[in-house]
Design an enzyme around this catalytic site. Sequence first.
Site, short mmCIF file in Angstrom:
data_model
loop_
_atom_site.label_atom_id
_atom_site.label_comp_id
_atom_site.label_asym_id
_atom_site.label_seq_id
_atom_site.Cartn_x
_atom_site.Cartn_y
_atom_site.Cartn_z
CG ASP A 214 -0.43 2.13 4.75
OD1 ASP A 214 -0.89 3.26 4.90
OD2 ASP A 214 -1.09 1.09 4.84
CB THR A 215 5.22 0.56 3.32
OG1 THR A 215 4.68 -0.01 2.12
CG2 THR A 215 4.42 0.08 4.52
NE ARG A 216 4.35 5.24 -3.66
CZ ARG A 216 4.06 4.39 -4.65
NH1 ARG A 216 5.02 3.86 -5.36
NH2 ARG A 216 2.80 4.07 -4.90
NE ARG B 20 -4.07 1.96 0.67
CZ ARG B 20 -4.33 3.07 -0.05
NH1 ARG B 20 -3.57 3.37 -1.10
NH2 ARG B 20 -5.34 3.84 0.27
N GLY B 21 0.89 1.95 -1.12
CA GLY B 21 1.84 3.03 -1.32
C GLY B 21 1.87 4.08 -0.22
CD GLU C 256 -0.56 -4.94 -6.63
OE1 GLU C 256 -0.15 -4.04 -7.37
OE2 GLU C 256 -0.14 -5.14 -5.47
#
Length: 1006
Positions: A28-30, A25-26, A91
């Site tokens: 959150d953790t990108r 999830r971009g 995904e």
Amino acid sequence: MASSSSSAAAISSPPRKYDVFLSFRGDDTRKTFTSHLHAALLRKKLHTYIDDKLERADEIKPALLEAIEKSKLSVIIFSKDYASSTWCLDELVHILGCKERDGQFVIPFFYDISPQDVRKQQGSYVDAFAKLEGRFKDCMDKVLKWRDALEKAANLSGYDYSNKAGTEADSIEKLVEVILNKLDCESSSNLKGLVEIETKVEQIESLLCLDSSDVCIVGIWGMGGIGKTTLADVVYHRLSSKFEACCFLKNVRENSEGKDGIYNLRNELLREILDDKNINIKTPSIGSELIKGRLRQTKVLIVLDDVNDSRQLELLVGDDLEFGVGSRIIITTRDRNLLNEKVVDDKIYEVKGLKHNGALQLFHLHALKNKSPTTVYTEFSRKVIDYIQGIPLALKTLGALFRRCDTEEHWEEELNRLKKFPSEKVLNVLRLSYDGLEENEKECFLDIACFLKGADVYYAKRILEIRRFSVKGIQNLIDKSLISISKKNCLEMHDLLQEMGRTIVREQCKDEPGKRDRLWAADDVYQVLENDTGTSTVQCISFDTSNFTRLELCGSPFKKMSNLRLLIIHDSRLRVEYDIYFVLGAAWFYNRCFGGAYEKNLDLSQGLRSLPNSLRYLYWQRYPFKSLPSNFSPQNLVELRMPGSFVGAELWSKNQNLGNLKVIELSYCVHLTEVPDLSRSKKIEHVVLYGCDRLVRIPSYFKDLDKLRWLNLGECTSLEFLPELPVLCCLEASGCTSLKTVSSSRNSLTQAWDKYELFRGRFIIFGCPNLDENARTNIMADTRLRILRVATRPLKTQQHKEEEIVMEMTSSIPACCRTLGRTDSARTLVSTVCAGNEIPNWFCHENEGSSITIKLPRNWYCTDFLGFALSVVLRPNVFHKDVMLGCSCNFKTNSGESHKTIYPSHYPSKERGVAYSKFGHVFVWYSAFALGEGANLNRSNSFYKLVTGACFEFNAVDAVGLRGLEVKKCGISLLYAEDVETIKSGGNTGWSSQKKKKVRNEKLRI
């Protein structure tokens, strides 16, 4: 949709583009965990797919789905808001589908949410799914599919970081290690089209010692086309992710040629390792301390493929380049000698050809594709495999040629064509090894290919020396994987390499064989001799007369071949007859040779008026004349071998000089009544008169032939008298049934005692029942002198090459009449056997039966002690001459301490056949390993100084019939240096002068 990925070498077998796919999830953790994980994967050279689009559409794009499908492994980073993204959930569903369908690896990573919350959709996932159910109230099946996917993913083995135990850096390092292990397993199973490679890869990895922090270099050695590069490639791809930098330099030999070729290779290596495209060094040394320092800090994996020159190793991995802790270097080469400069022996891996079943599998893979072979095609395939013998390159290349063959007839035609005209592609690969040889090595290789393949190594070396080539060429050819030596000590060469060598000779003149330097093929020899088209170019001729129907020769068939040095004429059909000879005798053998059993393929009715004076080696089986041509000048002749021939005592005239002759073999020459005059042949070393059953006497001048090493008189049934023989003679006189008198060789043995040349004496007089008492006494007295002569020499002098021990002493016996490779027996320095029923009178200890217990004299183990001579008498019996004798000794001290020594097995004779004597047989032998391998006359060993007694146990086995033989008597003699001078003069003194002890079945308390 744009994407970024790292590029790294991946195993080409699976149809997948990426090593790792990251699902996250971009928001959150990108910019935190995911970016650090991505960077770590790049550093490990893993081809990683990461979606770097900041904005996503409602539906997942086809390109992303394709990326998932083309990845080997997916990492799912579960975070608090992962379930709020339908993109992420889609995904996840697709990833799990690939796992079930294609076996894709999946690793869940729980970043800031527990596996329990993901599994049951609790915590932040409750709100997320409440919203999703509101959005998709008309499509609840999709929501249920997402829930099911989350539950399945949470149940997979993964990594829980929800409690934030430890640093992110530590968790990333551990996760990367898990990913690498998974991918290693995946790569191990993806070796499609590679046969028998898994075990080889494991062996290479074992040699690399991956857990060690030392820099390790491993060599992969083998002949061209054997699969060295393929093996290195698989290992490289499997291990590359474990290193900070990697480089595979392929075709080093080819790419280092030309101007600055080797410097360009080194620049490529440095640029790849240091990730610096600006490096360009064209000097022998690197110079830059900065570059050297960077190399020392980098853990590297380097493969140097197809190295053929020491300079390549020096510039690419020499002392000027130091690599970081834990670095590994793999070198592939055809030349083992090159590896010795950088690689220790136990780090060299020799690649062998495929075994039969593996070769068949690889050939079918390329010849038949996925078709199942029928019984007929399998049989054809086996014929091809027998020809190719496990070389992967040849199996693939020739397999592709057979793929176009639709019928059995086409397969047969293609196979016959290949045997006559081998694949150029395969020969060109093999030819590279030949082209890199020195001139001497090339000549040795061609001789072996044309007529020495399968020959005893010792015999082959003699031929090469006679041809004036250096025998060091043999070891160089072994190092370059062009030949090998079998367990029976014979030269082996792959059929394709042999064919390549013979092709090279044929190319000297394709249409006129008489203009080539070597002739061996029956058609070529026939054409040259029939049409008299030989020239001075011809140096060697070797042919089998059984391949001719009939060949009529003129009186001077070799006249034009003024440089002919080697001539071998033989009939392979007669080889089997040698074995039968022992049963049916010389008369039968003569009838087979000359009585019409074999048609005379060579017609020499016009006589033989000449032979080239250049001849150095002449082997002519069944030579049909009584003498050599009168106008032949044999001054260059080194070896003359004429087994089963018509020759007589006047083989040459008195005015013919054989001053360079070293070997003469006239075995089975049943018309021979006297030995041809060798009085002027002072270089003679081997005289073989085996089976000459009309030979009456040996000339007295033989004692003056001081170079003589081997005299073979086996089965000379008319021989009655043996004169004094020279000290270096090893005698074979088995089956001399008329032999009565044997002269003493004391004078020869005692003269020039200190001018010593080591001989391993074997004196075999099996099956000679008419020996008189004086003959047996002389034989055993001479044996004592021989033993003392050997025993008083320094031990280092006795450490003779086993090859020379065994091969020199047996090379003159027909191959079918001997047993080779007995290295245990090679340790025996002196051995005698003759007909008789008594232990020699110089043995101070004797007993009935197979054991003897002796009380040792005080101070027996002094500096003068030379060891024990051993003796047994076998009861009269019919047994094979291939007897094996064993002995063990239990040494004891007064305190009760003991030590048992087992002597190496002793084979008194190297000859096959059957022996019988009404007197039985007496065996005497002496070994330098007198106290056994462990002690080996170790003067510092205090145990033997305390020994007061010993018990010797003997056994005898018929090594052919594998049955025990009865030992009638046994004896022990202690040998001391102080006795030598007295014994030389004919006296008896020292320890051995003690009254002979007749120990009969009593046990000494020791």
